[in-house]
Design an enzyme around this catalytic site. Structure first.
Site, PDB file in Angstrom:
ATOM      1  N   LYS A 125      94.176  -1.548  29.930  1.00 64.83           N
ATOM      2  CA  LYS A 125      94.455  -0.123  30.137  1.00 64.83           C
ATOM      3  C   LYS A 125      93.662   0.341  31.348  1.00 64.83           C
ATOM      4  CE  LYS A 125      96.946   3.144  28.149  1.00 64.83           C
ATOM      5  NZ  LYS A 125      98.310   2.964  27.617  1.00 64.83           N
ATOM      6  N   ASP A 165     101.459   6.195  31.931  1.00 64.99           N
ATOM      7  CA  ASP A 165     100.918   6.797  30.713  1.00 64.99           C
ATOM      8  C   ASP A 165     100.875   8.293  30.996  1.00 64.99           C
ATOM      9  OD1 ASP A 165      99.487   5.828  28.044  1.00 64.99           O
ATOM     10  OD2 ASP A 165      98.280   7.494  28.780  1.00 64.99           O
ATOM     11  N   ASN A 239     107.249  12.519  28.457  1.00 70.41           N
ATOM     12  CA  ASN A 239     108.262  11.496  28.349  1.00 70.41           C
ATOM     13  C   ASN A 239     108.497  11.066  26.902  1.00 70.41           C
ATOM     14  OD1 ASN A 239     109.910   9.929  30.183  1.00 70.41           O
ATOM     15  ND2 ASN A 239     108.851   8.144  29.397  1.00 70.41           N
TER      16      ASN A 239
END
Length: 450
Positions: A125, A165, A239
């Protein structure tokens, strides 16, 4: 000796002041107790001590020039957590709340989420405390290019493949990919979530939201129920939330809420997908404007939220889909959800519920899908994009969606079967953590001490 307790104490010393990371680690490790007691080889190979430490942590300065000519400075991160199953895979988050703890918890969760997909991808990440809100396209481009000036050294199509993200959509990925290509001279699948004209996959934008709904459908079908006709609460307006709402409508459900950082929309007749997409995908505007289009909708300002939680979870419904951010569902929210008739929860965001809220859901034995299982459709479809890039192909939306449905059904099956194996058939938190851990841990043992 309590190896789990010792591991958590060790984390508090080696990674101080990282509360979100501790929370994620404690949830996983506590779920592993029955497995570790029955399979001593995991302790013999020090898997717990190894799996909670990232293989690599990259932190760097990002300097860029704003439209006024002033130099700005942000922090950049990439945590490459575990590569036992494949190249590091996980998104980049641009948000002012980003810090080392947030990125480490997300990377740690990503290990097990990616393992559950059954695909050859490891966990990682990254991101920055940069806030895209209110920035011009030129400022965002300059930031993304500066961010990539460091990150490009550490990523590659068989090494580490970032995605989007919170705060990182097609625009940001485009700017970062362009700079990567400029620096390396290579046109390769080093990012997922790319534009459809230059290597992206049909269905990737929708995948996390669609997947969360497919997982909920599997949860309900296992209980001889169905999503059709259900009144649903959805948080977020990005999203994940948008495409959760879209898929809910496609399957005959009625989503009645959405939210952003300023407030919540409650529209009893059903959220207008067209208006939501206009405000968030085209205008990038606040949800306050929603009520200008729909007089029968109600806007709840964030300042009017209950002191112990979020307004969106205090509305009567059948199912809930947290799609905003971590720890958005408090214990008080969980109590309200259960009291208001919610009997199915599928998390579109990562670690959406606090530990106390999760305990309430497990105790109530409702159909509860934790984020690492329920929102794995996004990263799964990212790997499908990687496969298309490697073969120089682009699959049809139907093919991608069929694969997504099959992957989500398989994840649910793994979680449910594992939970039943350990005599907790309704506890898919335990099922997800043990199923994901076993796949990673077995690979780590087979690959030796590395």
């Amino acid at each position: 000796m309590d190896y789990i307790h010792d591991a958590l104490v060790g984390l508090s010393k080696s990674s101080p002041a990282q509360s979100e990371f501790y929370q994620a680690a404690e949830e996983v490790l506590e779920c592993l107790r029955p497995l570790l007691e029955s399979v001593p080889r995991y302790h013999e190979h020090s898997i717990i001590e190894r799996i909670v430490e990232p293989e690599r942590q990259i932190m760097f300065r990002v300097t860029w020039v704003d439209d006024a000519g002033k130099v700005q400075v942000n922090k950049g991160y990439r945590i490459q957590f575990n590569s036992a199953l494949g190249p590091y895979k996980g998104g980049l988050r641009f948000h002012p709340s980003v810090n080392a703890s947030i990125i480490k918890f997300l990377g740690f969760e990503q290990i097990f989420k990616n393992a559950l997909t059954g695909l050859p991808i490891g966990g990682g990440k990254g991101g920055s405390n940069f806030d895209p809100k209110g920035k011009s396209d030129g400022e965002i481009m300059r930031f993304c290019q500066s961010f990539m000036n460091e990150l490009y050294r550490h990523i590659g199509p068989t090494t580490d493949v970032p995605a989007g993200d919170i705060g990182v959509g097609a625009r940001e990925i485009g700017y970062m990919y362009g700079q990567y290509k400029r620096l390396t001279g290579r046109y390769e699948g080093v990012f997922t979530g790319k534009g459809l004209e230059w290597g992206g996959s049909l269905g990737r934008k929708e995948a996390t939201g669609y997947g969360a709904v497919y997982f909920a459908q599997n949860l309900l079908e296992a209980r001889k129920d169905n999503i059709e006709g259900k009144t649903c609460l959805v948080s977020g307006a990005g999203n994940v939330a948008i495409y959760t709402i879209e898929k809910l409508y496609q399957l005959g459900a009625r989503p009645i809420t959405c939210s952003d950082s300023c407030g919540t929309i409650h529209h009893p007749a059903g959220i207008s997908l067209d208006t939501l997409k206009l405000l968030k995908e085209v205008k990038r505007a606040s949800l306050r404007e929603y009520v200008e289009h729909h007089s029968d909708a109600h806007y709840i300002d964030a300042k009017d939220y209950p002191g112990d939680g979020h307004a969106v979870w205090r509305i009567k419904a059948d199912a809930a889909f947290p799609c905003a951010t971590q720890n958005e569902v408090t214990e008080a929210d969980a109590t309200a959800l259960l009291a208001n008739g919610v009997h199915c929860i599928s998390e579109g965001s990562n670690m959406a519920s606090t530990a106390a809220a999760v305990d309430r859901f497990i105790e109530a034995e409702i159909a509860y899908g934790p984020g690492k299982a329920a929102n794995a459709g996004g990263v799964a479809t990212s790997q499908l994009e990687m496969a298309q890039n490697s073969s120089m192909q682009q699959w049809s939306l139907k093919k991608v969606d069929c694969k997504l449905q099959a992957i989500m059904a398989d994840i649910h099956h793994q979680c449910a079967t594992t939970a039943k194996e350990f005599d907790q058939p309704t506890n898919l938190v335990l099922g997800a953590n043990i199923a994901g851990f076993r796949r990673v841990a077995d690979a780590m043992i087979e690959q030796g001490v590395v």
